[in-house]
Scaffold this motif. Structure first.
Motif, PDB file in Angstrom:
ATOM      1  N   VAL A 211       9.857  65.594  23.057  1.00 58.86           N
ATOM      2  CA  VAL A 211      10.335  66.732  22.263  1.00 58.86           C
ATOM      3  C   VAL A 211      11.846  66.881  22.441  1.00 58.86           C
ATOM      4  O   VAL A 211      12.299  67.339  23.500  1.00 58.86           O
ATOM      5  N   PRO A 212      12.649  66.485  21.460  1.00 60.81           N
ATOM      6  CA  PRO A 212      14.086  66.753  21.543  1.00 60.81           C
ATOM      7  C   PRO A 212      14.347  68.250  21.704  1.00 60.81           C
ATOM      8  O   PRO A 212      13.678  69.074  21.087  1.00 60.81           O
ATOM      9  N   ARG A 213      15.324  68.565  22.515  1.00 62.33           N
ATOM     10  CA  ARG A 213      15.578  69.970  22.851  1.00 62.33           C
ATOM     11  C   ARG A 213      15.869  70.816  21.616  1.00 62.33           C
ATOM     12  O   ARG A 213      15.505  71.999  21.559  1.00 62.33           O
ATOM     13  N   ALA A 214      16.490  70.213  20.595  1.00 63.80           N
ATOM     14  CA  ALA A 214      16.839  70.961  19.386  1.00 63.80           C
ATOM     15  C   ALA A 214      15.608  71.459  18.638  1.00 63.80           C
ATOM     16  O   ALA A 214      15.693  72.405  17.854  1.00 63.80           O
ATOM     17  N   GLN A 215      14.447  70.849  18.879  1.00 61.17           N
ATOM     18  CA  GLN A 215      13.227  71.252  18.180  1.00 61.17           C
ATOM     19  C   GLN A 215      12.746  72.635  18.590  1.00 61.17           C
ATOM     20  O   GLN A 215      12.151  73.353  17.791  1.00 61.17           O
ATOM     21  N   GLN A 216      12.921  72.988  19.855  1.00 61.07           N
ATOM     22  CA  GLN A 216      12.425  74.266  20.374  1.00 61.07           C
ATOM     23  C   GLN A 216      10.944  74.448  20.018  1.00 61.07           C
ATOM     24  O   GLN A 216      10.512  75.518  19.563  1.00 61.07           O
ATOM     25  N   PHE A 217      10.186  73.395  20.239  1.00 62.14           N
ATOM     26  CA  PHE A 217       8.767  73.396  19.886  1.00 62.14           C
ATOM     27  C   PHE A 217       7.950  74.097  20.970  1.00 62.14           C
ATOM     28  O   PHE A 217       8.133  73.839  22.162  1.00 62.14           O
ATOM     29  N   ARG A 218       7.039  74.968  20.540  1.00 65.22           N
ATOM     30  CA  ARG A 218       6.205  75.701  21.501  1.00 65.22           C
ATOM     31  C   ARG A 218       4.929  74.912  21.800  1.00 65.22           C
ATOM     32  O   ARG A 218       4.173  74.574  20.876  1.00 65.22           O
ATOM     33  N   PRO A 219       4.654  74.620  23.074  1.00 60.92           N
ATOM     34  CA  PRO A 219       3.439  73.879  23.416  1.00 60.92           C
ATOM     35  C   PRO A 219       2.163  74.528  22.885  1.00 60.92           C
ATOM     36  O   PRO A 219       1.194  73.830  22.578  1.00 60.92           O
TER      37      PRO A 219
END
Length: 235
Positions: free
Chosen positions: A103-111
């Motif tokens: 997960v690239p940090r820019a995605q800010q994806f929530r697990p």
């Protein structure tokens, strides 16, 4: 860097991948995953570290996918490793097989969103596009000779959720991890063959490994990721 370069093809880093765009609520996600992965396996032992096993070919593919994550800040890179064949002498029943999500940090994806997203991309009718992903070999040398920006740590943050290990970080963090992988796949068999204390009378006959994290950068509540070279175990 010489050892790492030995593992690379002259035209650079390439991998056959599936690209999918999936909508979840108001958000659309671009997910990249390899067309084929057989000889990569990720395990978590209860109370212990993670074990990530690779052979030469799929280890190079893993390194390429790490480099692709560094170049694709708006994409998720997914390796469905729970279904790969078990490694002889390693893994279950004592250890839990895991998927891997870069997960690239820019995605800010929530697990918390991952389980629903994974169900969408693995559905039989999910749209998918086959591509050959390519990353310049020169990317592998970035962040080595130059100093880091103030406050920048080339460390992959980790989170475990829904039988998946999330590795989240900057482009530099993914490139740093890729260098470890390429060095292992280049050096593993020749170095192991030279030293008698690395030889075993069982399994793959030798053990060659490295760690994905420097011990001084590993927070107390994280686990080390132990990267192990193992000859091809599934065809």
């Amino acid at each position: 860097m010489a050892a790492s370069r030995a593992a690379l093809r002259p035209e650079g880093l390439r991998a056959r991948v599936v690209v999918q765009r999936v909508r979840l609520g108001d958000d659309e996600y671009r997910v990249i995953r390899p067309v084929r992965t057989k000889n990569v396996a990720l395990y978590a032992a209860e109370g212990g570290n993670y074990g990530l096993c690779v052979d030469r070919a799929d280890g190079r593919q893993l390194g390429t996918l790490l480099m692709l994550a560094a170049r694709s800040p708006r994409s998720l890179v997914y390796l469905p490793l729970r279904s790969t064949p078990g490694v002889p002498g390693i893994g279950p029943p004592d250890e839990q097989p895991l998927d891997l999500l870069l997960v690239p940090r820019a995605q800010q994806f929530r697990p918390a969103h991952w389980k629903a997203l994974r169900a969408r991309i693995t559905a039989g009718n999910a749209p998918r596009e086959l591509r050959t992903a390519s990353v310049p070999e020169s990317d592998l040398g970035k962040d080595v000779a130059c100093s880091r920006p103030p406050g920048e740590r080339h460390t992959l943050r980790q989170h475990l959720h829904a039988e998946t290990l999330f590795l989240t970080g900057s482009s530099g963090a993914f490139r740093k991890a890729a260098r470890h992988v390429f060095a292992l796949t280049a050096d593993g068999p020749p170095i192991a063959a030279k030293y008698r204390d690395l030889y075993y009378a069982w399994g793959c006959n030798y053990h060659h490994c490295t760690n994905l994290y420097d011990w001084e950068e590993l927070p107390d509540d994280w686990r080390q990721i132990h990267l192990i070279f193992h000859p091809t175990w599934a065809r």
